[in-house]
Design an enzyme around this catalytic site. Structure first.
Site, PDB file in Angstrom:
ATOM      1  N   LYS A  52       0.791  -1.151  -0.088  1.00  0.00           N
ATOM      2  CA  LYS A  52       0.025   0.186   0.096  1.00  0.00           C
ATOM      3  C   LYS A  52       0.854   1.135   0.089  1.00  0.00           C
ATOM      4  O   LYS A  52       0.632   2.173  -0.729  1.00  0.00           O
ATOM      5  CB  LYS A  52      -0.968  -0.029   1.154  1.00  0.00           C
ATOM      6  N   GLN A  96      -4.948  -1.573   9.235  1.00  0.00           N
ATOM      7  CA  GLN A  96      -4.885  -3.007   8.593  1.00  0.00           C
ATOM      8  C   GLN A  96      -5.472  -3.849   9.532  1.00  0.00           C
ATOM      9  O   GLN A  96      -5.233  -3.814  10.714  1.00  0.00           O
ATOM     10  CB  GLN A  96      -3.378  -3.363   8.363  1.00  0.00           C
ATOM     11  N   ASP A 119     -11.420   2.456   3.463  1.00  0.00           N
ATOM     12  CA  ASP A 119     -11.937   1.153   3.319  1.00  0.00           C
ATOM     13  C   ASP A 119     -13.431   1.033   3.378  1.00  0.00           C
ATOM     14  O   ASP A 119     -13.866  -0.031   3.126  1.00  0.00           O
ATOM     15  CB  ASP A 119     -11.447   0.431   4.839  1.00  0.00           C
TER      16      ASP A 119
HETATM   17  N1  GUN Z   1      -7.457  -6.844   5.750  1.00  0.00           N
HETATM   18  C1  GUN Z   1      -7.744  -7.737   4.812  1.00  0.00           C
HETATM   19  N2  GUN Z   1      -8.285  -7.062   3.767  1.00  0.00           N
HETATM   20  C2  GUN Z   1      -8.379  -5.790   4.229  1.00  0.00           C
HETATM   21  C3  GUN Z   1      -8.760  -4.686   3.807  1.00  0.00           C
HETATM   22  O1  GUN Z   1      -9.173  -4.424   2.773  1.00  0.00           O
HETATM   23  N3  GUN Z   1      -8.523  -3.277   4.570  1.00  0.00           N
HETATM   24  C4  GUN Z   1      -8.166  -3.553   5.765  1.00  0.00           C
HETATM   25  N4  GUN Z   1      -8.026  -2.318   6.590  1.00  0.00           N
HETATM   26  N5  GUN Z   1      -7.410  -4.577   6.352  1.00  0.00           N
HETATM   27  C5  GUN Z   1      -7.804  -5.802   5.559  1.00  0.00           C
END
Ligand code: GUN
Length: 284
Positions: A52, A96, A119
């Site tokens: 990211k 995350q 998100d």
């Molecule tokens: N963990 C697995 N997929 C995601 C996601 O799309 N966003 C976040 N913040 N954590 C994750």
């Protein structure tokens, strides 16, 4: 023989367009910024977070990388989120998941300013998605929709089966397909006759986290098969929820793992960050 849906190529094209959007915002004095928060040392999460941050660098988006130890209290994390909510240089906040067990995912998600919730997990944003009136879409389902659009296969009126009912993928995925006028069925661990339900699907979207779970016998001839899985097989090799070798000859279109949905998820996060910056800057 299926056509392979190339997530890397679709992603690269979208990211190229986004570079222009970032430059246009910068010309107006708005520098899009994303804060990424990782609690603990889960190796898979570390890889996702690194990717990211790299994507931000590629697009000229400013990033902040916040790492907290695994024993961080919920109070401390909420305090950090409060700071990021108040930081005008931060347009998007991504915490995350999963979080360590002493921290409630829901409490943390609810603490993020909905305008910075890239998100799209905050209850307010989920509600807006249900109503079909939203600023942000959750990254993985949005990425799947972009892949489907890239095939040119029309969705309206099609039978769509989603396997998996998580808040992150399955549930929002089903809603987005519904908004596009598909007839949607959501399957899960208690679904009876799963194989039979799956065989009805013109579009089969699999998000259950079980290595090579979907086999050729569960797939209709010519179906579009989207594999959201990121699993390890018995030899530790990265694979998806779909038995690619078995299903590919039968499907019409199929996403590989890696190189399918994965790159799209991060691309959509970048899109949401740009949108958040644009909205914060008053430019719609
Ligand atoms: N963990 C697995 N997929 C995601 C996601 O799309 N966003 C976040 N913040 N954590 C994750």
């Amino acid at each position: 023989m299926a056509a392979i849906i190339d997530g890397k190529a679709v992603s690269a094209k979208l990211r190229q367009e986004m570079k222009g959007e970032v430059a246009a915002l910068q010309a107006k004095g708005i520098a899009p910024g994303l804060a990424v928060v990782l609690v603990g040392e889960d190796p898979a999460s570390q890889v996702y977070v690194r990717n990211k941050i790299r994507a931000c660098e590629e697009l000229g988006i400013r990033s902040q990388d916040h790492r907290l130890p695994a024993d961080t209290t919920q109070e401390r994390l909420l305090e950090l989120i409060g700071e990021l909510n108040n930081d005008p240089a931060v347009h998007g906040i991504l915490v995350q998941l999963p979080l360590p067990k002493q921290i409630s995912d829901q409490a943390v998600i609810a603490a993020i300013d909905p305008k910075k919730d890239v998100d799209a997990f905050h209850p307010q944003n989920v509600g807006k998605i249900v109503q079909g009136n939203y600023d942000f879409l959750p990254c993985t389902p949005a990425g799947v929709m972009a892949l489907l659009r890239s095939t040119g296969v029309p969705v309206a009126g099609k039978e769509c089966v989603v396997i998996g009912r998580s808040n992150i993928v399955g549930k929002p995925m089903a809603l987005l397909m519904l908004h596009e006028h598909a007839t949607v069925t959501i399957c899960h661990s208690r679904t009876r006759d799963l194989a039979e339900v799956c065989r009805r699907a013109d579009i089969l979207i699999v998000a259950i986290g079980k290595a090579r779970f979907v086999t050729a016998g569960m797939v209709k001839e010519g179906a579009v098969v989207i594999d959201v899985g990121m699993d390890r097989d018995e030899n530790g090799k990265l694979c998806g929820d779909v038995d690619f070798a078995g299903v590919e000859p039968k499907a019409g279109y199929i996403t590989p793992v890696p190189g399918g949905v994965g790159p799209m998820t991060i691309t959509m996060l970048m899109q949401n960050t740009i949108t958040a910056a644009r909205l914060a800057g008053g430019a719609v």
